[in-house]
Scaffold this active site. Structure first.
Site, short mmCIF file in Angstrom:
data_model
loop_
_atom_site.label_atom_id
_atom_site.label_comp_id
_atom_site.label_asym_id
_atom_site.label_seq_id
_atom_site.Cartn_x
_atom_site.Cartn_y
_atom_site.Cartn_z
CG ASP A 98 46.15 69.52 29.33
OD1 ASP A 98 44.99 69.41 29.77
OD2 ASP A 98 47.10 69.95 30.03
CE1 TYR A 119 50.41 73.11 33.61
CE2 TYR A 119 49.55 72.42 31.48
CZ TYR A 119 49.61 72.27 32.86
OH TYR A 119 48.87 71.28 33.44
CE LYS A 128 45.01 71.21 32.83
NZ LYS A 128 46.25 71.37 32.04
CG HIS A 144 45.80 74.20 36.86
ND1 HIS A 144 46.70 74.83 36.04
CD2 HIS A 144 46.28 72.96 37.06
CE1 HIS A 144 47.68 73.99 35.75
NE2 HIS A 144 47.46 72.86 36.36
#
Ligand code: A2P
Length: 318
Positions: free
Chosen positions: A48, A53, A83, A116
């Site tokens: 994931d 990120y 996301k 997200h």
């Protein structure tokens, strides 16, 4: 031992346990690549990430190295989730954002693409920590229609959302041509999500969970899971760790689990949750643990912002 899979509402299968890569501030790329390679070696197949990120490139590099090393023989053997972040939560930015994500990952398609947060921010906003003054009205119908287009184009095998309340899911379901396959939310013994799970079950939406261990140490995390006395007692009685009890509990609740570790020993430990059980007594004790949402979405709401309060963000489901 192969990790079992669930079948989502679009017929696609997803491993029930995977590895998350959210760390703030973002870690060096080699750290992520090494951890993912070790995880693949241990048998993990679901990973994931998210545009936010900044771990997409490192994850993509790990997949490419895993193929070179023969740890996997084809890209199809891994399940990759990414996301769409809030600055791209605008109908015309969804497809380009996914294309950028695929470029980062060096992949032709994702297995799962999620919205997200149910929040749009200005396109030039600082991404994180978010500033409530940058939040604008979200065109959920336009954004979801663009997500559907991404799936229709074959750029992702499934689409879904993250951090959505029952109310916001119901809104999407009222117009969706492709219903969300997944709602990825915070869940663990100290935030069990009873109402949301019931709603999603009734609507055929699979729940996947982040912070199954409370994400202790992260900005959005809590130590209440790993330091829970109730979980510690159960763990001691079974010769397991608190983390294993928390993960086993989530597995028994029938949700998909995304847990973060970049440590090989803990990655291995977290896999050892499939061939033992919690007793009914254990489950009852866990059900009685006081409930607190750790990740309230601070930074997306303020009295003077577009979203006024934590209640507004979660539609009172807090
Ligand atoms: P590390 O990466 O050093 O292993 P969550 O999955 O809820 O997001 O929690 C992630 C946090 O929990 C990370 O800080 C991770 O640290 C830690 N963690 C992961 N697995 C375990 C485990 N088996 N025991 C203790 N801490 C763990």
């Amino acid at each position: 031992m192969a990790i079992t899979e669930v079948t989502m509402n679009n017929g696609e299968k997803m491993p029930v346990l995977g590895v998350g890569t959210a760390v703030y501030p973002p870690p060096p790329a080699q750290v992520v690549t090494k951890a993912v390679l070790e995880a693949i070696e241990l048998g993990y197949r679901m990973f994931d990430t998210a545009a936010l990120y900044q771990t997409e490139q490192a994850l993509g590099e790990a997949i490419s190295q895993a193929l070179d090393l023969g740890l996997i023989t084809s890209r199809d053997e891994v399940f990759i989730v990414s996301k769409l972040y809030c600055n791209d939560n605008h109908a015309d930015r969804v497809l380009p954002a996914l294309q950028k994500t695929l470029e980062n990952l060096k992949l032709e398609y994702l297995d799962q693409y999620l919205i997200h947060w149910p929040v749009s921010i200005k396109v030039d906003a600082v991404l994180f920590p978010p500033n409530p003054a940058d939040v604008v009205q979200m065109d959920i119908k336009g954004v979801w229609t663009a997500m559907e287009e991404c799936q229709t184009l074959g750029l992702t095998k499934s689409i879904g959302v993250s951090n959505f309340s029952c109310k916001k899911l119901a809104d999407i379901l009222s117009f969706a041509k492709i219903p969300p396959a997944i709602n990825q939310v915070e869940m663990n013994p100290t935030w069990q999500q009873g109402k949301l799970r019931e709603f999603c079950k009734a609507k055929g939406i699979t729940i996947s969970i982040y912070s199954p261990l409370g994400a202790a140490g992260a900005l959005w995390g809590t130590k209440s899971v790993l330091e829970s006395k109730v979980l510690k007692e159960i763990a001691d009685s079974k010769g397991k760790s608190v983390a294993q009890v928390a993960l086993r509990w989530a597995y028994e609740q029938g949700v998909v689990i995304v847990t973060k570790s970049f440590n090989k020993g803990r990655l291995q430990q977290n896999l050892d949750i499939f061939d033992w059980k919690l007793s009914d007594e254990d489950t009852k004790k866990i059900a009685a643990i006081p409930q607190v949402r750790a990740n309230e979405g601070n930074g997306y709401f303020s009295e003077t912002g577009h979203i006024k309060s934590v209640e507004d963000l979660w539609d009172g489901e807090i």
